[in-house]
Design an enzyme around this catalytic site. Structure first.
Site, PDB file in Angstrom:
ATOM      1  N   GLU A 262       1.246 -18.082  46.802  1.00  0.00           N
ATOM      2  CA  GLU A 262       2.540 -18.743  46.611  1.00  0.00           C
ATOM      3  C   GLU A 262       2.617 -20.039  47.406  1.00  0.00           C
ATOM      4  OE1 GLU A 262       1.799 -15.655  47.526  1.00  0.00           O
ATOM      5  OE2 GLU A 262       3.549 -14.340  47.403  1.00  0.00           O
TER       6      GLU A 262
ATOM      7  N   ASP B 129     -39.621   4.502  50.084  1.00  0.00           N
ATOM      8  CA  ASP B 129     -39.670   3.636  48.909  1.00  0.00           C
ATOM      9  C   ASP B 129     -39.637   2.140  49.217  1.00  0.00           C
ATOM     10  OD1 ASP B 129     -39.669   5.957  47.431  1.00  0.00           O
ATOM     11  OD2 ASP B 129     -37.533   5.901  46.978  1.00  0.00           O
TER      12      ASP B 129
ATOM     13  N   ARG C 280     -30.764  -7.322  41.372  1.00  0.00           N
ATOM     14  CA  ARG C 280     -31.681  -8.215  40.667  1.00  0.00           C
ATOM     15  C   ARG C 280     -31.527  -8.082  39.152  1.00  0.00           C
ATOM     16  NH1 ARG C 280     -34.414  -5.424  44.411  1.00  0.00           N
ATOM     17  NH2 ARG C 280     -35.576  -4.168  42.904  1.00  0.00           N
TER      18      ARG C 280
ATOM     19  N   PRO D 131     -31.274  11.978  48.417  1.00  0.00           N
ATOM     20  CA  PRO D 131     -30.520  13.237  48.337  1.00  0.00           C
ATOM     21  C   PRO D 131     -29.757  13.586  49.604  1.00  0.00           C
ATOM     22  CG  PRO D 131     -32.713  13.503  47.401  1.00  0.00           C
ATOM     23  CD  PRO D 131     -32.698  12.159  48.062  1.00  0.00           C
TER      24      PRO D 131
END
Length: 346
Positions: free
Chosen positions: A55, A203, A210, A273
């Site tokens: 505002e 991992d 991506r 997990p």
């Protein structure tokens, strides 16, 4: 008096302006000032914490007295408190605004009350104009106000028999490229992506968002790694364009509080997990994404472990929001049942 066609048009414009501001601690808000004849005098949006609210930003484009008798159309109820900037209600009253039209009530007890104060000062106030569209725009921010923490999505990929990896721990890849591309797109929509240290060590994920060609999305989530073990100096996540945040994982509510204070509204948990089970067990998952591949793996590596269910009566039932085929895989989106949902199904 109900909102006019021009006020509806102005609200649509304000809703389009709002996303120009950043998503963070403060809501994304847009505003349009209309003359008494219904012509657009000025537009504005909130550009981030510590800057003028929408505002005030719109009013700043007008000469003194130019807004007298005008209408302010705003996506969120004007605030009524002093933070890093002054109350928007004060600015509207000082500018001589005669009418305020807004979409969504402010749920924050500290900043709400603007509509009531405006009415008490003799300003016409019309609330709830395009409220559904306004709520959709502010969905994540409203969730933070309601829960006191960011919205949490827990994601995993599994075989048809519920495994997240083979017996030797290898897991790349269970799902196909289309499903993985969908995950990256959803990462880009999140403010933070959270992984467990075990998954990171196994991992070496980059935790970036991506495109299929390997290029980075413009919006990148904050990378968060949970667990006490060290992140290797050569880990891919250390090359993330945003700084790495670490947390020991002993109190996930504390982690979410930290992320909330950093302006995070959407958390994407996809770190294995153990971490997924912890968020589910603590009741901190607002949405589950289960990518299911038509393959069988067997063995002990389940996609989800202990979620605190010791007897069938304590099972945690979810509502299925959608089931979609993505390439060769299925994506099931499910959310915890609420009392309202259970009542509606009776």
């Amino acid at each position: 008096m109900t909102a006019t066609d021009r006020e509806h048009d102005a609200m649509r414009r304000a809703l389009a302006l709002a996303p120009r501001g950043p998503r963070g601690v403060n809501p994304q808000v847009g505003a349009v000032v209309l003359s008494p004849a219904g012509d657009v005098l000025a537009e504005g949006w909130h550009r981030g914490a510590g800057t003028a609210h929408a505002e005030v930003d719109a009013l700043s484009h007008l000469a003194p007295g130019e807004a007298h008798g005008a209408t302010a159309v705003v996506t969120l109820e004007p605030c009524n408190h002093r933070g890093r900037t002054g109350p928007c209600v004060d600015a509207l009253l000082e500018a001589g605004i005669a009418r305020v039209v807004y979409a969504v009530d402010d749920p924050n007890a500290v900043s709400s009350g603007g509509a009531e104060r405006l009415r008490a000062a003799g300003v016409e106030v019309e609330a709830g104009i395009l409220a559904d569209e306004g709520a959709a725009l502010l969905d994540s921010w409203l969730t933070v106000q309601r829960l006191g923490r960011p919205h949490v999505t827990v994601k995993w990929a599994q075989s048809l028999d519920g495994r997240a990896a083979a017996a030797d721990g290898t897991s790349q890849w269970i799902t196909g490229p289309a499903a993985r591309a969908d995950v990256h797109r959803r990462r880009s929509d999140a403010d933070a992506v959270v992984a467990g240290i075990g998954t990171l060590l196994a991992d070496d994920p980059a935790l970036t968002a991506r495109r299929p060609d390997g290029s980075l999305y413009a919006a990148q989530p904050l990378p968060v790694v949970v667990g006490r073990r060290s992140v290797p100096e050569d880990a891919a996540v250390r090359r993330h364009p945003r700084p790495l945040l670490r947390h020991d994982g002993t109190d996930l509510s504390e982690l979410l509080g930290t992320l909330r204070d950093l302006g995070v509204q959407r958390v994407f948990v996809e770190g294995g997990p153990t971490l997924a089970s912890a968020f589910l067990r603590d009741g901190l998952a607002d949405e589950v994404l289960a990518y299911i591949a038509p393959t069988l793996i067997g063995g002990p590596r389940l996609a989800v472990g202990d979620v605190g269910v010791e007897t069938i009566a304590a099972q945690r039932r979810l509502d299925v929001a959608s089931v979609d085929r993505i390439g060769d895989d299925l994506l099931i989106v499910a959310r915890p049942k609420t009392e309202t949902t259970e009542e509606e199904t009776r």
